[in-house]
Design a protein around this motif. Structure first.
Motif, PDB file in Angstrom:
ATOM      1  N   ALA A  37       0.843  -1.193   0.000  1.00 35.04           N
ATOM      2  CA  ALA A  37       0.000   0.000   0.000  1.00 35.04           C
ATOM      3  C   ALA A  37       0.877   1.241   0.000  1.00 35.04           C
ATOM      4  CB  ALA A  37      -0.921  -0.002   1.215  1.00 35.04           C
ATOM      5  N   LYS A  38       0.243   2.401  -0.217  1.00 38.72           N
ATOM      6  CA  LYS A  38       0.976   3.669  -0.197  1.00 38.72           C
ATOM      7  C   LYS A  38       0.192   4.722   0.565  1.00 38.72           C
ATOM      8  CE  LYS A  38       3.584   3.238  -4.534  1.00 38.72           C
ATOM      9  NZ  LYS A  38       3.843   3.841  -5.865  1.00 38.72           N
ATOM     10  N   ILE A  39       0.935   5.625   1.188  1.00 38.72           N
ATOM     11  CA  ILE A  39       0.377   6.842   1.743  1.00 38.72           C
ATOM     12  C   ILE A  39       0.999   8.008   0.992  1.00 38.72           C
ATOM     13  CG2 ILE A  39       2.100   6.823   3.614  1.00 38.72           C
ATOM     14  CD1 ILE A  39       0.064   8.387   5.311  1.00 38.72           C
ATOM     15  N   MET A  40       0.176   8.917   0.505  1.00 37.24           N
ATOM     16  CA  MET A  40       0.642  10.139  -0.148  1.00 37.24           C
ATOM     17  C   MET A  40       0.191  11.303   0.720  1.00 37.24           C
ATOM     18  SD  MET A  40       2.185   8.733  -2.679  1.00 37.24           S
ATOM     19  CE  MET A  40       2.614  10.178  -3.653  1.00 37.24           C
ATOM     20  N   ALA A  41       1.003  11.644   1.693  1.00 34.16           N
ATOM     21  CA  ALA A  41       0.705  12.724   2.633  1.00 34.16           C
ATOM     22  C   ALA A  41       1.722  13.828   2.388  1.00 34.16           C
ATOM     23  CB  ALA A  41       0.763  12.216   4.069  1.00 34.16           C
ATOM     24  N   GLU A  42       1.406  14.697   1.455  1.00 31.72           N
ATOM     25  CA  GLU A  42       2.336  15.746   1.035  1.00 31.72           C
ATOM     26  C   GLU A  42       1.805  17.102   1.471  1.00 31.72           C
ATOM     27  OE1 GLU A  42       4.420  15.222  -2.840  1.00 31.72           O
ATOM     28  OE2 GLU A  42       2.858  13.740  -3.236  1.00 31.72           O
ATOM     29  N   GLY A  43       2.166  17.482   2.708  1.00 33.28           N
ATOM     30  CA  GLY A  43       1.860  18.819   3.161  1.00 33.28           C
ATOM     31  C   GLY A  43       2.872  19.818   2.624  1.00 33.28           C
ATOM     32  N   THR A  44       2.749  21.043   3.056  1.00 37.22           N
ATOM     33  CA  THR A  44       3.701  22.088   2.702  1.00 37.22           C
ATOM     34  C   THR A  44       4.071  22.841   3.972  1.00 37.22           C
ATOM     35  OG1 THR A  44       2.041  23.830   2.323  1.00 37.22           O
ATOM     36  CG2 THR A  44       2.538  22.343   0.470  1.00 37.22           C
ATOM     37  N   ALA A  45       5.063  23.709   3.880  1.00 43.48           N
ATOM     38  CA  ALA A  45       5.448  24.495   5.049  1.00 43.48           C
ATOM     39  C   ALA A  45       4.289  25.367   5.534  1.00 43.48           C
ATOM     40  CB  ALA A  45       6.658  25.360   4.708  1.00 43.48           C
ATOM     41  N   ALA A  46       3.497  25.881   4.601  1.00 43.05           N
ATOM     42  CA  ALA A  46       2.359  26.726   4.958  1.00 43.05           C
ATOM     43  C   ALA A  46       1.111  25.926   5.301  1.00 43.05           C
ATOM     44  CB  ALA A  46       2.048  27.695   3.816  1.00 43.05           C
ATOM     45  N   ARG A  47       1.030  24.685   4.825  1.00 44.63           N
ATOM     46  CA  ARG A  47      -0.135  23.834   5.048  1.00 44.63           C
ATOM     47  C   ARG A  47       0.315  22.437   5.461  1.00 44.63           C
ATOM     48  NH1 ARG A  47      -1.933  28.204   4.400  1.00 44.63           N
ATOM     49  NH2 ARG A  47      -3.659  28.912   3.074  1.00 44.63           N
ATOM     50  N   PRO A  48       0.879  22.299   6.662  1.00 42.64           N
ATOM     51  CA  PRO A  48       1.288  20.958   7.107  1.00 42.64           C
ATOM     52  C   PRO A  48       0.075  20.074   7.347  1.00 42.64           C
ATOM     53  CG  PRO A  48       1.422  22.511   8.916  1.00 42.64           C
ATOM     54  CD  PRO A  48       1.123  23.320   7.688  1.00 42.64           C
ATOM     55  N   ILE A  49       0.313  18.763   7.312  1.00 37.20           N
ATOM     56  CA  ILE A  49      -0.687  17.763   7.685  1.00 37.20           C
ATOM     57  C   ILE A  49      -0.432  17.387   9.141  1.00 37.20           C
ATOM     58  CG2 ILE A  49      -1.490  15.408   7.290  1.00 37.20           C
ATOM     59  CD1 ILE A  49      -0.575  15.844   4.322  1.00 37.20           C
ATOM     60  N   ILE A  50      -1.464  17.442   9.969  1.00 34.61           N
ATOM     61  CA  ILE A  50      -1.294  17.205  11.399  1.00 34.61           C
ATOM     62  C   ILE A  50      -2.103  15.993  11.828  1.00 34.61           C
ATOM     63  CG2 ILE A  50      -1.663  18.135  13.713  1.00 34.61           C
ATOM     64  CD1 ILE A  50      -1.111  20.909  12.574  1.00 34.61           C
ATOM     65  N   PHE A  51      -1.422  15.008  12.406  1.00 35.51           N
ATOM     66  CA  PHE A  51      -2.062  13.859  13.035  1.00 35.51           C
ATOM     67  C   PHE A  51      -2.075  14.115  14.545  1.00 35.51           C
ATOM     68  CE2 PHE A  51      -0.681  12.086   9.060  1.00 35.51           C
ATOM     69  CZ  PHE A  51      -1.540  11.025   8.775  1.00 35.51           C
ATOM     70  N   THR A  52      -3.232  14.029  15.163  1.00 34.11           N
ATOM     71  CA  THR A  52      -3.324  14.327  16.577  1.00 34.11           C
ATOM     72  C   THR A  52      -4.494  13.572  17.189  1.00 34.11           C
ATOM     73  OG1 THR A  52      -3.365  16.134  18.206  1.00 34.11           O
ATOM     74  CG2 THR A  52      -4.731  16.415  16.221  1.00 34.11           C
ATOM     75  N   SER A  53      -4.801  13.881  18.429  1.00 33.73           N
ATOM     76  CA  SER A  53      -5.891  13.236  19.149  1.00 33.73           C
ATOM     77  C   SER A  53      -7.213  13.957  18.905  1.00 33.73           C
ATOM     78  CB  SER A  53      -5.576  13.244  20.644  1.00 33.73           C
ATOM     79  OG  SER A  53      -6.728  13.007  21.420  1.00 33.73           O
ATOM     80  N   VAL A  54      -8.303  13.209  19.027  1.00 34.76           N
ATOM     81  CA  VAL A  54      -9.626  13.821  18.953  1.00 34.76           C
ATOM     82  C   VAL A  54      -9.819  14.840  20.075  1.00 34.76           C
ATOM     83  CG1 VAL A  54     -10.794  12.076  20.372  1.00 34.76           C
ATOM     84  CG2 VAL A  54     -12.070  13.261  18.564  1.00 34.76           C
ATOM     85  N   ALA A  55      -9.006  14.744  21.130  1.00 30.48           N
ATOM     86  CA  ALA A  55      -9.088  15.715  22.221  1.00 30.48           C
ATOM     87  C   ALA A  55      -8.445  17.052  21.864  1.00 30.48           C
ATOM     88  CB  ALA A  55      -8.422  15.144  23.473  1.00 30.48           C
ATOM     89  N   ASP A  56      -7.706  17.085  20.774  1.00 35.49           N
ATOM     90  CA  ASP A  56      -7.026  18.304  20.330  1.00 35.49           C
ATOM     91  C   ASP A  56      -8.034  19.178  19.571  1.00 35.49           C
ATOM     92  OD1 ASP A  56      -5.316  20.254  19.321  1.00 35.49           O
ATOM     93  OD2 ASP A  56      -3.771  18.806  18.730  1.00 35.49           O
ATOM     94  N   GLU A  57      -8.161  20.424  19.959  1.00 32.74           N
ATOM     95  CA  GLU A  57      -9.148  21.310  19.351  1.00 32.74           C
ATOM     96  C   GLU A  57      -8.638  22.035  18.107  1.00 32.74           C
ATOM     97  OE1 GLU A  57     -10.434  23.856  22.507  1.00 32.74           O
ATOM     98  OE2 GLU A  57     -11.323  22.199  23.662  1.00 32.74           O
ATOM     99  N   ILE A  58      -7.456  21.696  17.634  1.00 34.46           N
ATOM    100  CA  ILE A  58      -6.935  22.340  16.432  1.00 34.46           C
ATOM    101  C   ILE A  58      -7.811  22.001  15.232  1.00 34.46           C
ATOM    102  CG2 ILE A  58      -5.351  20.460  15.827  1.00 34.46           C
ATOM    103  CD1 ILE A  58      -3.341  22.668  14.983  1.00 34.46           C
ATOM    104  N   THR A  59      -7.953  22.948  14.307  1.00 34.20           N
ATOM    105  CA  THR A  59      -8.792  22.784  13.125  1.00 34.20           C
ATOM    106  C   THR A  59      -8.013  23.172  11.876  1.00 34.20           C
ATOM    107  OG1 THR A  59      -9.627  25.053  13.138  1.00 34.20           O
ATOM    108  CG2 THR A  59     -10.813  23.428  14.492  1.00 34.20           C
ATOM    109  N   PRO A  60      -8.502  22.765  10.694  1.00 36.15           N
ATOM    110  CA  PRO A  60      -7.871  23.234   9.456  1.00 36.15           C
ATOM    111  C   PRO A  60      -7.874  24.753   9.328  1.00 36.15           C
ATOM    112  CG  PRO A  60      -9.271  21.337   9.015  1.00 36.15           C
ATOM    113  CD  PRO A  60      -9.537  21.737  10.440  1.00 36.15           C
ATOM    114  N   GLU A  61      -8.880  25.390   9.912  1.00 34.40           N
ATOM    115  CA  GLU A  61      -8.917  26.857   9.878  1.00 34.40           C
ATOM    116  C   GLU A  61      -7.750  27.461  10.641  1.00 34.40           C
ATOM    117  OE1 GLU A  61     -12.599  25.224   8.625  1.00 34.40           O
ATOM    118  OE2 GLU A  61     -11.554  24.892  10.534  1.00 34.40           O
ATOM    119  N   ASN A  62      -7.339  26.810  11.740  1.00 34.95           N
ATOM    120  CA  ASN A  62      -6.141  27.266  12.457  1.00 34.95           C
ATOM    121  C   ASN A  62      -4.915  27.199  11.566  1.00 34.95           C
ATOM    122  OD1 ASN A  62      -7.420  25.547  15.328  1.00 34.95           O
ATOM    123  ND2 ASN A  62      -7.420  27.753  15.040  1.00 34.95           N
TER     124      ASN A  62
END
Length: 262
Positions: A37-62
């Motif tokens: 299988a493959k994962i293509m997770a290509e964020g950028t410096a301005a738009r990183p991809i964040i893996f975190t907990s459901v308890a984390d209130e961070i959003t894509p808008e942040n």
């Protein structure tokens, strides 16, 4: 546990926030990229991809606003979900009852799940791309003394690209390689509960340009081959802050008698 199975590709767009549910033991959450299988997770410096907990209130808008830090979880909160596990068909050095084996089950995945197998004979195996990815607050306990690493790389081949990754406050190790040939460039490991950088089973890649900050275990745990297959790796261009006023590392470097590392 979400598995991307052989032949499938998971694409994650820049700026996406992936949140893992709480759970321990058999209910531990993790994203598993199986062999083939493959994962293509290509964020950028301005738009990183964040893996975190459901308890984390961070959003894509942040992220769009340039606010990459969690609004509610401190940088030392760990064990809230599992982690990212990538498996491949590159060679490993492992044994069972004294005999060499070419594939084994990755730690953190029950042996009843065949998607947890890694290892093979393709050094150039390609498991995808991981760029500008942050893995936070993971490492949930799946059994007595057995947690999931922030980023686990089992038999991952050199065709895989891993650059600009960070692991923040994982309960177990930051990055752990189990054999394979994949290299990692530009990595930050901060406030993990065990080892900062952990290598096993004759990993044969390079870690280039890294920062390790205040792990509670070894800053580096560099183990040698477990079978007869030899292999060595290179770690270069990095900085370590082993301890600060509140967190003290166990030691700088821990090795086996047969560790092969430059």
């Amino acid at each position: 546990r979400i598995t991307v199975t052989s032949g499938a590709t998971l694409t994650i767009q820049p700026g996406v926030v992936v949140k893992g549910q709480a759970g321990t033991g058999a209910n531990a959450t993790a994203l598993l990229i199986a062999r083939g299988a493959k994962i293509m997770a290509e964020g950028t410096a301005a738009r990183p991809i964040i893996f975190t907990s459901v308890a984390d209130e961070i959003t894509p808008e942040n992220i769009v606003a340039g606010n990459f830090g969690s609004p509610n979880l401190g940088s030392d909160v760990n064990g809230l979900w599992g982690g990212l596990i990538i498996l491949g068909r590159a060679p490993i050095s492992a044994s069972n009852a004294g005999a060499d084996v070419t594939e084994v089950q990755i730690e953190g995945i029950p042996t009843s799940d065949p998607n947890g197998l890694y290892g093979g004979n393709d050094p150039a195996d390609n498991s995808g791309v991981v760029k500008y990815v942050s893995l936070r607050h993971g490492g949930t306990n799946i059994g007595s003394g057995n947690e999931i690493n922030g980023l686990t790389l089992g038999g991952v081949g050199s065709g895989t690209v891993i650059e600009n990754v960070e692991i923040v406050s994982n309960q177990d190790d930051g990055i752990e390689w189990f054999g394979g040939t994949v290299s990692v460039k530009n990595a930050l490991v901060w406030n993990v509960g065990d080892d900062g950088i952990d290598t096993d089973q004759a990993w044969s890649g390079t870690l280039d340009n890294f920062i390790v900050v205040t792990p509670l275990g070894h800053c580096f745990e560099l183990d040698g081959p477990e079978g007869t297959r030899a292999g060595s790796h290179t770690i270069k261009n990095g900085s370590v802050i082993a301890s600060d006023a509140t967190r003290t590392s166990e030691d700088l470097i821990n090795v086996d008698a047969n560790s092969a590392v430059t």
